[in-house]
Structures are given as C-alpha cells and as structure tokens.
Motif scaffolding. Structure first.
Motif, PDB file in Angstrom:
ATOM      1  N   ARG A 183      -5.667   0.659  -2.463  1.00 56.01           N
ATOM      2  CA  ARG A 183      -5.002   1.515  -1.493  1.00 56.01           C
ATOM      3  C   ARG A 183      -3.489   1.309  -1.559  1.00 56.01           C
ATOM      4  O   ARG A 183      -2.994   0.188  -1.528  1.00 56.01           O
ATOM      5  CB  ARG A 183      -5.508   1.220  -0.092  1.00 56.01           C
ATOM      6  N   GLN A 191      -9.897  -2.421  -1.474  1.00 57.85           N
ATOM      7  CA  GLN A 191      -8.773  -2.524  -0.544  1.00 57.85           C
ATOM      8  C   GLN A 191      -7.457  -2.636  -1.300  1.00 57.85           C
ATOM      9  O   GLN A 191      -6.449  -2.066  -0.894  1.00 57.85           O
ATOM     10  CB  GLN A 191      -8.957  -3.727   0.376  1.00 57.85           C
ATOM     11  N   GLU A 192      -7.412  -3.346  -2.415  1.00 50.69           N
ATOM     12  CA  GLU A 192      -6.190  -3.482  -3.206  1.00 50.69           C
ATOM     13  C   GLU A 192      -5.816  -2.186  -3.923  1.00 50.69           C
ATOM     14  O   GLU A 192      -4.683  -2.038  -4.363  1.00 50.69           O
ATOM     15  CB  GLU A 192      -6.332  -4.615  -4.220  1.00 50.69           C
ATOM     16  N   TYR A 225      -0.920   1.463   5.413  1.00 51.36           N
ATOM     17  CA  TYR A 225      -1.546   2.143   4.281  1.00 51.36           C
ATOM     18  C   TYR A 225      -0.969   3.552   4.168  1.00 51.36           C
ATOM     19  O   TYR A 225      -0.745   4.221   5.173  1.00 51.36           O
ATOM     20  CB  TYR A 225      -3.062   2.209   4.440  1.00 51.36           C
TER      21      TYR A 225
END
Length: 128
Positions: A88, A85-86, A108
């Motif tokens: 992105r 997730q980090e 995002y």
C-alpha cells in the motif's frame, strides 16, 4: 456579549496566522526521527533523493520510490514489499518547517472503505 466578542476577535487573529513551509529544503537529504515501538523509544534514519527513499530501522534497510505531487506532498511506494500491507502506498505531507526540522503527517494513499484512514504525525530532523 463581551466574552463572545473577545472569542470572535481571538478566532480572527489566529486564523490569519500562516505556518512557514520551506518544503523544497527537505526534498533531499539524510533525516532522523524518533518513534515508539512497543512502548520503547527508537530512532530511525532515512536518506531521500528526488526519486527514492532508503530507510534504516532496527538494523533493517528498506527502499521506496518517491513521487512528488508538489513541493510539500509525495507518495511513497515500497520497492520490495513482503506483505499486502507493505504494497500500500503512503501519502506524506510536510505541514511545517523550521531551520533543521519538518513536521509531517502520513496516511495510506488509498482509503479502504471499511476502515478509517488513520493520520499519523511526526517530526524529522535533517542531519545532512
């Protein structure tokens, strides 16, 4: 009929309103903002240069690269991601500015096809 004309007139007058955006004033500096985490109001701080953003949250420091698209939009990419997730990238957009604050929205940068792209809004205050 009078109500429809009045509503139409209001719509025309409000659609001509331009939001003031002096985004160049907020490209660099030290900023603070408030956010909620588990229902608790907290304050975060970040320092942004032309190329980097250094974030301070809950006693942790995190760094991201900054790539400006135009004066009011940029992409943040975490330099040391610890999870997928980090990894992105985040698309930030300055929506409006005042004398010492700016309102922004972020999401995002790349939308996943199986999830809605959630847009979050906030306000940051320039402290230096």
């Amino acid at each position: 009929m009078k109500i429809i004309c009045a509503l139409f007139g209001c719509l025309i007058l409000t659609s001509c309103f331009n939001i003031d955006r002096n985004c160049a004033d907020y490209k660099t500096g030290t900023f603070q903002f408030n956010y909620l985490e588990d229902g608790i109001k907290k304050t975060g701080k970040f320092v942004r240069t032309e190329a980097y953003s250094i974030d301070y949250f809950d006693g942790k420091i995190d760094s991201s690269s900054v790539r400006w698209i135009n004066d009011c939009e940029f992409i943040l990419t975490n330099l040391n991601p610890k999870s997928n997730q980090e990894k992105r990238a985040i698309h930030m957009k300055i929506i409006s500015t005042t004398e010492d604050t700016y309102t922004f929205e972020y999401k995002y940068a790349v939308k996943e096809s199986n999830r809605p792209n959630r847009v979050v809004k906030g306000t940051a205050k320039k402290v230096d």
